[in-house]
Design an enzyme around this catalytic site. Structure first.
Site: not given
Ligand code: BTN
Length: 351
Positions: A339, A204, A139
């Site tokens: 947070r 996480k 994100r």
């Molecule tokens: C976050 O916490 O920032 C979100 C991470 C999301 C990762 C997943 S892995 C599968 C899908 N493909 C990506 O490129 N991102 C999501």
């Protein structure tokens, strides 16, 4: 594994490139307990021993732990349970009919692949899972780094008749489904941090990236990208900007096929409930899994200011409800970051 800070060029260079075409076949051969010599592997794959040596170097760079013993050859001490669409379907049971699971080797990002599939008219229920993402996205433009076979990274496409504005709260439903599936796969103390980070004792374990396409009045295509750390390479916790944990460190099973099936099954149930009653139908349950519930927090706003308060719950549209010194406030995903200020997050009440 999750690198939520901007990753430096070293990491980007190491990850953002295509892997050797012989890598996955070689690692699949080394799945058992026995050592296999470089010569045997080379013979079985029809490649040279030098190729096998290069491939093993590359595997280690991509986070795979490789044991090499002179005179015996190579072995994987923790061979990943390689992704297998038939195993996922078997674990899904009758629910399998709702999904089409496609397993890919190496992709840039399963979300990027899915966005291309959306443009090509892919059907609702398509799942794309990959053994390796070379450009995984998180994100707010961050990178999501995954070791080969050491993460479950996949994207689900779901199509809705409504427009994006009617889908508020869906991202929380996805987080809730993931937390329940992780708990069912043995993860102790898992919870959701609003809007949808998966945490285990404050560290996480997984993240969700949802990308929406569609007209204001509908229909919408929702691309739901999910990543879980399954077995983090030892050097990763030091290069990411927040505490992280993997399935191996939480008491959870490392069987990625069973985990994928568990998540899809929870997602099917959660999305059904959402389509019937909206997020309101799931808000109480979400709050039971919400690690920030009743906690003092600070909300960081995009303009650089921040607001302190205590989380009182989530609204029927998925907004975070916070009691602040100036009264109750509501915050929406994408506008704020949250947070915990003090204390460890709570485990779910009755999970
Ligand atoms: C976050 O916490 O920032 C979100 C991470 C999301 C990762 C997943 S892995 C599968 C899908 N493909 C990506 O490129 N991102 C999501």
């Amino acid at each position: 594994m999750h690198a939520s800070v901007t990753c430096g060029p070293t990491i980007a260079c190491a990850i953002l490139r295509a892997v050797n075409q012989h890598l996955l076949p070689t690692l699949r051969l080394l799945g058992g307990d026995a050592f296999r010599s470089g010569e045997e592997v080379a013979h079985r794959l029809g490649v040279t021993r030098a190729t096998v040596w290069n491939v093993m170097q590359e595997a280690q760079q991509l986070g795979v732990s490789v044991e090499k013993v002179r005179g015996q050859g190579y072995r994987l001490p923790h061979p990943p349970a390689w992704l297998d669409a038939d195993e996922v379907a078997a674990a899904l049971g009758p629910c399998a009919a709702r999904f089409q699971v496609e397993i890919l080797g190496e992709v840039t990002s399963t979300n990027t692949v899915m966005l291309e599939r959306v443009a090509a008219g892919a059907a609702s229920g398509l799942v794309v899972a990959a053994e390796l993402q070379t450009g995984g996205r998180g994100r707010r433009g961050r990178l999501w780094l995954s070791g080969l076979g050491g993460a479950l990274t996949f994207t689900l496409l779901w199509r809705f008749d409504q427009g994006p504005a009617s889908l508020s709260g869906l991202s929380l439903v996805v987080g809730l489904a993931c937390a329940k599936a992780l708990a069912a796969r043995g993860v102790q103390g898992v919870g959701v941090k609003w809007p949808n980070d998966l945490l285990c004792d404050g560290r996480k374990l997984g993240g969700i990236l949802i990308e929406l396409q569609g007209d204001a009045l509908g229909p919408s295509a929702v691309v739901i990208g999910i990543g879980f750390n399954v077995r983090l390479p030892a050097d990763i916790p030091a290069i990411v900007d927040q505490p992280v944990v993997d399935m191996a460190g939480t008491g959870g099973s490392e069987d990625r096929n069973a985990l994928l099936a568990a998540v899809l099954s929870e997602l099917a149930a959660g999305i059904d409930a959402f389509q019937t009653g909206g997020f309101a139908a799931l808000a109480d349950e979400f709050d039971r899994w919400h690690v920030l519930r009743d906690r003092d927090i600070v909300v960081s706003l995009p303009d650089g200011t921040s607001i302190e308060g205590r989380v009182t719950g989530t609204a029927p549209d998925g907004a975070l409800l916070v009691d602040t010194a100036s009264g109750p406030r509501r915050f929406h995903g994408g506008e704020v970051s949250v947070r915990a200020m003090a204390g460890a997050p709570k485990a779910p009440r009755d999970a």
